[in-house]
Design an enzyme around this catalytic site. Structure first.
Site: not given
Length: 397
Positions: A151, A201
């Site tokens: 990723k 977040e």
């Protein structure tokens, strides 16, 4: 305005926010100026003035330098930001004054709408161009299929230049009132430059021995049509690509927190959270701290950067980011928040943010790229994430 709403708490203990009162939190929002530091979280609203001590670049971990500075200034609090590159200079200070109020959501006046942005023309310059960004995504996907890494988070920017100096307090008002339950911030990072944003977040918070992290990964744009908005949210919960991307991030946070916890709880499946612009897969990880000597900032630095903003494996993902992105991220995808001498604090991932300087506002947005990613979809995701700021200034792509 009531006395409570204007109460000034110099180096107030962070566990003792001002008494809840109508207008207390929005008074701090109204009093923000670009030479102050504003931070709103789901637990409190802060407005810091002046600089008692600046955390300068130096040898050793930034958390250690912060702890030493807090020890020299009893009862004080540090507030500010750390860049994506932890070796770069932070923008952290112990302020002269600190005013504290309950969360914005506890103040009924936050429901009042902010003034609409004035009509104006913006010159918008993307970096890189969308098609160049898409090629970078395609290259990363090809390398993943060859087994190099699993990723990487690739970002792009928009530079918006207006005819007049930026009205940063007005932008902050629109960001805070649009998503009052999130983490809204505005603070100087160097003379004449302000970092501001509305992040959804939480990297990590600590209160006593209780730790909480709320990693987000996997997202889809909101729709103004209610039925379509619900369909998109339901599809996100079933998306194999997004669930895989999310699991990678949660696993990294779990492993990082477990090193410091006597017990830790990780839900088996993610839930959804929403902002005005996006749906996100969300998991709340909670733990009980083993050692009281480990501060919230130390934990944040140990977790940063998570795969949600960098990738995995971390070192290789950083290398891919440097090769692919034609700009320095600066404080984007870094950490912003507060901490005190007891080790408590809240540190947030610096996303949905921009840097303001003069007449220019530089917006940042990134997307998590995995082997199942489609370049067009990731480019569209970054465009959707830009909406947070584009709406705040009345601009369109």
């Amino acid at each position: 305005m009531s006395t409570a709403a204007h109460e000034v708490a110099t180096h107030r203990t962070m566990d003792e926010p001002a008494h809840p009162a109508v207008g207390a939190a929005t008074a701090l929002l109204d009093d923000y100026r670009p030479d102050t530091r504003f931070l709103a979280t789901p637990t409190r609203t802060l407005l810091a003035g002046g600089v008692r001590h600046e955390i300068s670049p130096g040898d050793g971990p930034v958390a250690r330098r912060v702890a030493a500075a807090l020890a020299r200034h009893p009862g004080s609090t540090v507030i500010g930001a750390i860049p994506f590159d932890p070796s770069a200079a932070p923008a952290l200070v112990i302020p002269e004054t600190l005013r504290s109020a309950p969360a914005l959501t506890a103040d009924p006046l936050i429901a009042l709408p902010a003034a609409s942005p004035p009509p104006g023309r913006w010159e918008i310059r993307p970096e890189p161009e969308p098609e160049v960004y898409a090629r970078g995504v395609r290259s990363a996907v090809d390398r993943m299929w060859q087994g190099e890494f699993s990723k990487v988070v690739l970002a792009r920017t928009l530079a918006l230049t207006g005819r007049d100096p930026l009205d940063i307090p007005a932008m902050l008002q629109r960001l805070a009132r649009r998503d009052p339950a999130g983490y809204t911030f505005a603070l100087p990072t160097r003379p004449g430059r302000t970092l501001l944003g509305a992040s959804p977040e939480l990297l990590v918070s600590r209160r006593g021995n209780l730790l909480v992290s709320n990693p987000l990964a996997g997202s889809t744009p909101r729709s103004p049509d209610l039925a379509e908005d619900v369909r998109r949210a339901a599809a996100l919960l079933q998306s194999a690509k997004d669930l895989h991307e999310h699991a990678v991030v949660v696993d990294a946070v779990h492993q990082g927190m477990a090193l410091h916890c006597s017990t830790i709880e990780v839900p088996a499946r993610p839930t959804l959270i929403r902002t005005a612009a996006m749906w996100h897969l969300s998991t709340t990880v909670t733990g009980v701290l083993k050692s009281p000597e480990v501060s919230a900032l130390e934990l944040a630095c140990s977790l940063h950067p998570t795969p949600a903003v960098c990738g995995t494996p971390t070192a290789l993902a950083r290398s891919v980011i440097r090769e692919t992105e034609p700009f320095d991220r600066g404080f984007f995808t870094g950490v912003v928040g507060w901490g005190n001498a007891d080790g408590d604090g809240e540190w947030v991932v610096t996303i949905r943010c921009a840097e303001a300087e003069g007449r220019t506002l530089r917006l940042y947005a990134g997307a998590g790229v995995v082997s199942a990613s489609e370049p067009g979809a990731e480019t569209a995701e970054t465009a959707a994430k830009f909406r947070t700021f584009l709406n705040a200034v009345g601009a369109e792509l």
